[in-house]
Motif scaffolding. Structure first.
Motif, PDB file in Angstrom:
ATOM      1  N   GLY A   1       1.053  -1.408  -0.339  1.00 15.38           N
ATOM      2  CA  GLY A   1       0.068   0.011   0.055  1.00 15.38           C
ATOM      3  C   GLY A   1       0.371   1.482  -0.132  1.00 15.38           C
ATOM      4  O   GLY A   1       0.016   2.120  -0.087  1.00 15.38           O
ATOM      5  N   GLN A   2       1.506   1.276  -0.262  1.00  7.85           N
ATOM      6  CA  GLN A   2       3.106   2.086  -0.233  1.00  7.85           C
ATOM      7  C   GLN A   2       2.737   2.915  -1.571  1.00  7.85           C
ATOM      8  O   GLN A   2       2.581   1.962  -2.645  1.00  7.85           O
ATOM      9  CB  GLN A   2       4.081   1.921   0.173  1.00  7.85           C
ATOM     10  CG  GLN A   2       4.004   1.808   2.173  1.00  7.85           C
ATOM     11  CD  GLN A   2       3.760   2.712   2.492  1.00  7.85           C
ATOM     12  OE1 GLN A   2       4.373   3.693   2.267  1.00  7.85           O
ATOM     13  NE2 GLN A   2       2.447   1.969   3.450  1.00  7.85           N
ATOM     14  N   PRO A   3       3.578   4.236  -1.782  1.00  6.38           N
ATOM     15  CA  PRO A   3       3.660   4.369  -3.580  1.00  6.38           C
ATOM     16  C   PRO A   3       4.992   3.861  -4.226  1.00  6.38           C
ATOM     17  O   PRO A   3       5.454   4.106  -3.609  1.00  6.38           O
ATOM     18  CB  PRO A   3       3.933   6.144  -3.685  1.00  6.38           C
ATOM     19  CG  PRO A   3       3.432   6.708  -1.476  1.00  6.38           C
ATOM     20  CD  PRO A   3       3.314   5.039  -0.847  1.00  6.38           C
ATOM     21  N   ALA A   4       4.890   4.222  -5.490  1.00  6.26           N
ATOM     22  CA  ALA A   4       5.840   2.932  -5.912  1.00  6.26           C
ATOM     23  C   ALA A   4       5.456   3.584  -7.264  1.00  6.26           C
ATOM     24  O   ALA A   4       6.167   2.634  -8.487  1.00  6.26           O
ATOM     25  CB  ALA A   4       5.120   1.456  -6.308  1.00  6.26           C
ATOM     26  N   PHE A   5       4.786   4.941  -7.880  1.00 14.52           N
ATOM     27  CA  PHE A   5       5.241   5.280  -9.619  1.00 14.52           C
ATOM     28  C   PHE A   5       6.707   6.351  -9.011  1.00 14.52           C
ATOM     29  O   PHE A   5       6.650   6.908 -10.192  1.00 14.52           O
ATOM     30  CB  PHE A   5       4.192   6.268  -9.133  1.00 14.52           C
ATOM     31  CG  PHE A   5       3.351   7.206  -8.237  1.00 14.52           C
ATOM     32  CD1 PHE A   5       4.353   8.569  -8.398  1.00 14.52           C
ATOM     33  CD2 PHE A   5       2.362   7.162  -7.118  1.00 14.52           C
ATOM     34  CE1 PHE A   5       3.759   9.808  -7.441  1.00 14.52           C
ATOM     35  CE2 PHE A   5       3.048   8.252  -6.070  1.00 14.52           C
ATOM     36  CZ  PHE A   5       3.029   9.292  -5.831  1.00 14.52           C
TER      37      PHE A   5
END
Length: 411
Positions: free
Chosen positions: A205-209
């Motif tokens: 659920g952590q940002p990966a972009f």
């Protein structure tokens, strides 16, 4: 006499369909009912009703809620859960009349807050008359050394877009909705991200972009307008409806946009009437590249402050029957039921429905169903704006900044 007060975005397809559905509901009711409709621009609804929570202040009984906003509104207690009402008197054909992807978008934390009313998904639209023109085929083969064909990859898309870009003829290879309104500009980035194998959030659920795929995606989107100049410069000021009209006016050879804008192209007064076809959105020609799409929808919901939640739900049931869903489509919006997507009359006049079911069941992505998505969406909106509209940051800088902001948001 009870009054049901409705709020939703302005769009002729919605307004015509709702007028018919509300009139027929009044005619079948045992008691007198009055409707008051308030059609307000999306940014205004977001700023004045969603962010403030005033959607639940008792002003409205019906809310045509964008699925981007539903998790945050549900989490805040601003929407009335419909599960008890659905159990006692379900919508016609519930739940099997809708694809899983549709029902997911009106559900949060195991509870149902709406019934799908209007749907994407995004499809690839292209001018079949241009692709099948013998002179165009001959000229393309002479320039690129391969047959002119509907592009399957973004590299092929760029070649075809360059070939058809002829500003002196008022024709562009493509057109995009890069207006920084937090909608199609963000959705375009996400489609490019997913089609390159990237992701918004990782498995935790952590940002990966902040990734190579995202840098390629944002660079490509910027370059369509500013480097390759295959999309008109006014793309930075266009939202999705205006892009659909631009294409229907015969000014673009290709676009990816909501399926429903095929109705604009297939209207009798369209400049491309009878000349549009549909297919898969291109993908990156890489190991992780894949054909993908995105869908969001508008669901009919009941704000928590409604004085008439049961009556509002009765209208929702009425407005989402197979007959009403077909009306939604015939009036220019996009129905959400399998019955509409498979209806012979609809398929004769709106051929894009022939691929809608496949996209919604096999190749579609949805936005993260988290209550923080409204804030995350604004971070993505400002990121795309900085690179594509203002050109103040490089893709790498903007992605790094946005990813850090998203990490702080989701801590």
């Amino acid at each position: 006499m009870p009054t049901l007060r409705f709020v939703g975005r302005p769009f002729e397809g919605f307004e015509r369909a709702l007028e018919r559905q509300m009139d027929s509901f009044v005619n079948q009711c045992d008691e007198d009912v009055e409707f008051v409709r308030d059609h307000r621009p999306l940014p205004e609804i977001h700023e004045e009703l969603i962010e403030t929570g005033d959607i639940a202040d008792g002003t409205y009984d019906l809310f045509l809620c964008l699925s981007d906003w539903l998790p945050a509104s549900a989490d805040a207690g601003d929407l009335h859960p419909l599960d008890d009402l659905i159990r006692s008197n379900p919508p016609s054909g519930w739940p099997d009349g809708w694809a899983d992807s549709m029902r997911t978008l009106v559900t949060y934390d195991g509870a149902t807050y709406g019934v799908p009313y209007h749907d994407g998904p995004e499809l690839f639209h292209y001018r079949e008359d241009l692709f099948e023109n013998v002179a165009e085929q001959r000229a393309f083969r002479g320039e690129y050394g391969r047959p002119l064909s509907v592009p399957r990859t973004w590299a092929e898309f760029l070649e075809v877009a360059e070939f058809f870009t002829r500003p002196e003829e008022d024709l562009w290879g493509t057109v995009v909705a890069a207006l920084p309104d937090g909608h199609n500009n963000v959705y375009d980035f996400l489609i490019h991200l997913w089609s390159r194998g990237g992701e918004v959030l990782d498995d935790t659920g952590q940002p990966a972009f902040d990734s190579d795929a995202a840098r390629d995606a944002l660079t490509y989107y910027h370059d369509l307008i500013h480097e390759h100049e295959v999309a008109p410069p006014e793309s930075v000021d266009l939202e999705s409806v205006e892009v659909g009209q631009f294409y229907a006016d015969g000014k673009a050879a290709m676009m990816w946009n909501w399926a429903g804008f095929g109705a604009m192209a297939e209207a009798a007064d369209s400049d491309v009437f009878g000349h549009t076809n549909y297919g898969l959105i291109p993908r990156a020609k890489t190991e992780n590249g894949e054909h993908t799409s995105l869908t969001v929808l508008y669901g009919l919901t009941v704000p928590a402050g409604s004085d008439h939640p049961e009556l509002a739900y009765d209208f929702i049931r009425h407005a989402t029957t197979p007959e009403s869903d077909k009306i939604t489509t015939l009036e220019g919006a996009s129905g959400t039921r399998f019955s509409t997507w498979r209806d012979p009359e609809i398929l004769r006049t709106n051929s894009f429905y022939s691929v809608t079911e496949e996209m919604n069941t096999n190749a579609v992505n949805t936005l993260p169903q988290i209550p923080e998505y409204v804030e995350l969406n604004e971070i993505l909106n400002e990121m795309v704006e900085s690179v594509v509209v203002d050109q103040q940051q490089s893709p790498s800088e903007a992605l790094s900044d946005a990813n850090r902001r998203a990490e702080a948001l989701l801590e």
